[in-house]
Design a protein around this motif. Structure first.
Motif, short mmCIF file in Angstrom:
data_model
loop_
_atom_site.label_atom_id
_atom_site.label_comp_id
_atom_site.label_asym_id
_atom_site.label_seq_id
_atom_site.Cartn_x
_atom_site.Cartn_y
_atom_site.Cartn_z
N MET A 1 -8.34 -24.47 -31.80
CA MET A 1 -7.56 -23.68 -32.74
C MET A 1 -8.49 -22.89 -33.64
N THR A 2 -8.15 -21.65 -33.91
CA THR A 2 -8.93 -20.84 -34.82
C THR A 2 -8.69 -21.30 -36.25
N ALA A 3 -9.50 -20.78 -37.17
CA ALA A 3 -9.36 -21.16 -38.57
C ALA A 3 -8.00 -20.79 -39.11
N SER A 4 -7.40 -19.72 -38.56
CA SER A 4 -6.07 -19.32 -39.00
C SER A 4 -5.26 -18.92 -37.78
N GLU A 5 -4.06 -19.50 -37.65
CA GLU A 5 -3.25 -19.23 -36.47
C GLU A 5 -1.80 -19.02 -36.88
N ASP A 6 -1.20 -17.93 -36.44
CA ASP A 6 0.19 -17.62 -36.75
C ASP A 6 1.05 -18.04 -35.56
N VAL A 7 1.91 -19.00 -35.79
CA VAL A 7 2.79 -19.45 -34.71
C VAL A 7 4.22 -19.04 -35.00
N GLY A 8 4.40 -17.93 -35.75
CA GLY A 8 5.74 -17.40 -35.98
C GLY A 8 6.46 -18.09 -37.11
N LEU A 9 7.30 -19.05 -36.79
CA LEU A 9 8.09 -19.74 -37.80
C LEU A 9 7.25 -20.62 -38.71
N VAL A 10 6.06 -20.96 -38.24
CA VAL A 10 5.14 -21.80 -39.02
C VAL A 10 3.76 -21.16 -38.97
N LEU A 11 3.12 -21.05 -40.12
CA LEU A 11 1.74 -20.57 -40.19
C LEU A 11 0.82 -21.77 -40.31
N VAL A 12 -0.28 -21.74 -39.57
CA VAL A 12 -1.23 -22.84 -39.57
C VAL A 12 -2.61 -22.29 -39.88
N GLU A 13 -3.27 -22.89 -40.87
CA GLU A 13 -4.61 -22.44 -41.25
C GLU A 13 -5.46 -23.65 -41.60
N ASP A 14 -6.68 -23.66 -41.07
CA ASP A 14 -7.62 -24.73 -41.39
C ASP A 14 -8.57 -24.25 -42.48
N ARG A 15 -8.66 -25.05 -43.54
CA ARG A 15 -9.63 -24.80 -44.60
C ARG A 15 -10.55 -26.01 -44.65
N PRO B 1 -11.70 -29.42 -43.60
CA PRO B 1 -10.98 -30.55 -43.00
C PRO B 1 -9.50 -30.60 -43.39
N VAL B 2 -9.04 -29.62 -44.14
CA VAL B 2 -7.65 -29.59 -44.60
C VAL B 2 -6.86 -28.56 -43.80
N ARG B 3 -5.76 -28.97 -43.21
CA ARG B 3 -4.90 -28.04 -42.48
C ARG B 3 -3.71 -27.67 -43.35
N VAL B 4 -3.50 -26.38 -43.54
CA VAL B 4 -2.36 -25.88 -44.31
C VAL B 4 -1.27 -25.46 -43.33
N ILE B 5 -0.10 -26.05 -43.48
CA ILE B 5 1.06 -25.72 -42.64
C ILE B 5 2.11 -25.10 -43.54
N SER B 6 2.49 -23.86 -43.24
CA SER B 6 3.43 -23.12 -44.09
C SER B 6 4.69 -22.76 -43.34
N LEU B 7 5.84 -23.10 -43.93
CA LEU B 7 7.11 -22.63 -43.41
C LEU B 7 7.14 -21.12 -43.58
N ASN B 8 7.58 -20.40 -42.54
CA ASN B 8 7.44 -18.94 -42.57
C ASN B 8 8.74 -18.23 -42.22
N ARG B 9 9.77 -18.43 -43.05
CA ARG B 9 11.00 -17.64 -42.96
C ARG B 9 11.31 -17.11 -44.36
N PRO B 10 10.42 -16.28 -44.89
CA PRO B 10 10.56 -15.86 -46.30
C PRO B 10 11.84 -15.08 -46.59
N HIS B 11 12.42 -14.43 -45.57
CA HIS B 11 13.64 -13.65 -45.78
C HIS B 11 14.84 -14.51 -46.13
N VAL B 12 14.75 -15.82 -45.82
CA VAL B 12 15.82 -16.77 -46.21
C VAL B 12 15.23 -17.90 -47.04
N ARG B 13 14.14 -17.61 -47.74
CA ARG B 13 13.46 -18.57 -48.60
C ARG B 13 13.12 -19.86 -47.83
#
Length: 267
Positions: A1-15, A17-29
Motif C-alpha cells: 500500500m502506498t502512503a496515501s490511497e483513495d479507495v472511494g468511500l473510504v480514504l486510507v493514509e499511512d503516517r 506506523p499510524v493508519r488514518v481511515i477516513s469516511l468519505n461521503r462529505p456530500h451527506v456528512r
C-alpha cells in the motif's frame, strides 16, 4: 500500500506506523450506506492485518465525522431482508473491537446515531469542543445498534445512557468531555492533529500489552476471580515477550524503550 490511497468511500493514509481511515461521503456528512459499511469494515480489517500499522485513527472528511445511517437509503423491510444490513454494520464494530491495535476517533462536526456508536467503538475519542454527539435512532423509530448498548453505558453509566438514547438530545464535544463520553477535547479543526499525536504515542507502546488491555476490558463483565486467572495468563505471556525484555533493558540503560522490534522485522 502506498502512503496515501483513495479507495472511494473510504480514504486510507499511512503516517508512519499510524493508519488514518477516513469516511468519505462529505456530500451527506459521511452518512453510512450499505457500500460504506462494507468499505469501512474492509479498511479496518486491512489495517489490522498489516504488521507495519501499529495504531489506527478513524475520522471523516469535509468537517464531519458521521451523520449516522443514510436514511435516504432506508425503507421498511422484513427482518430476513434487513439482517444482512445490520450484520454489515456490526462487522465494523467487531473489527474495531477485535483488533489488538489501538484505535483513536478524531471527531469534528456531527456524530449522530451510528456516528456516535462508531466513535464509541474506538479505544479513545478526541473531539472538537464544537463537535455534536446525539443518539438519534428514535427519530426514525429505531433503538440503536453498532454496539451502542455496550459502549455507551460503559462510558457514561446506564442511567445517563438511557436518557441519551430515549431522548436523542444533542451533546456538544465540550459537554461530552465533562461527562466522560470523550477522552480529549480540543479546539475546532484540531481533532485530527490531536488524535494523530495520541496515536503516535500508542504506536510507540508495547503492542502485545496494548492488545491484552483491549482484550481484558472488552466484552461482558467477568467475575473477579476469572479476571485474576486471565491476568496471570496474560502477564506470564508478556513476561516472555521481546517487548518485556526490551523494556527491562531500556530501564537499566536509562533510555526510552523501542517496542515491537520483532513485529517490525517480520513486516
Amino acid at each position: 500500500m502506498t502512503a496515501s490511497e483513495d479507495v472511494g468511500l473510504v480514504l486510507v493514509e499511512d503516517r508512519g506506523p499510524v493508519r488514518v481511515i477516513s469516511l468519505n461521503r462529505p456530500h451527506v456528512r459521511n452518512a453510512i450506506d450499505l457500500p460504506l459499511r462494507h468499505a469501512l469494515a474492509e479498511a479496518i480489517e486491512a489495517a489490522d492485518a498489516e504488521p507495519a500499522v501499529r495504531a489506527i485513527v478513524l475520522t471523516g472528511t469535509g468537517g464531519a465525522f458521521c451523520s449516522g445511517g443514510d436514511i435516504a437509503t432506508m425503507t421498511r423491510a422484513p427482518r430476513h431482508e434487513t439482517t444482512a444490513r445490520a450484520q454489515a454494520a456490526q462487522r465494523i464494530v467487531r473489527a474495531l473491537w477485535h483488533t489488538p491495535k489501538p484505535v483513536v476517533a478524531a471527531v469534528e462536526g456531527p456524530a449522530f446515531g451510528a456516528g456516535t456508536a462508531l466513535a464509541l467503538a474506538c479505544d479513545r475519542i478526541v473531539a472538537s469542543g464544537e463537535a455534536t454527539f446525539a443518539t438519534t435512532f428514535t427519530a426514525v423509530g429505531l433503538a440503536g445498534d453498532m454496539g451502542i448498548f455496550s459502549s455507551l453505558p460503559a462510558r457514561i453509566g446506564a442511567p445517563r445512557a438511557r436518557q441519551m438514547l430515549m431522548f436523542g438530545s444533542r451533546t456538544s464535544g465540550t459537554e461530552a468531555g465533562v461527562i466522560g463520553l470523550v477522552d480529549r477535547v480540543v479546539e475546532p479543526g484540531e481533532a485530527l492533529a490531536a488524535a494523530l499525536e495520541d496515536a503516535a504515542v500508542l504506536a510507540a507502546g508495547p503492542p502485545l500489552a496494548l492488545g491484552v488491555i483491549k482484550q481484558m476490558l472488552a466484552g461482558e463483565a467477568r467475575h473477579p476471580l476469572a479476571v485474576l486467572d486471565l491476568e496471570i495468563r496474560n502477564q506470564t505471556m508478556l513476561w516472555d515477550s521481546d517487548d518485556f525484555a526490551e523494556g527491562v533493558t531500556a530501564f537499566a540503560e536509562k533510555r526510552r524503550p523501542v517496542f515491537g522490534a520483532a513485529a517490525d522485522q517480520e513486516s
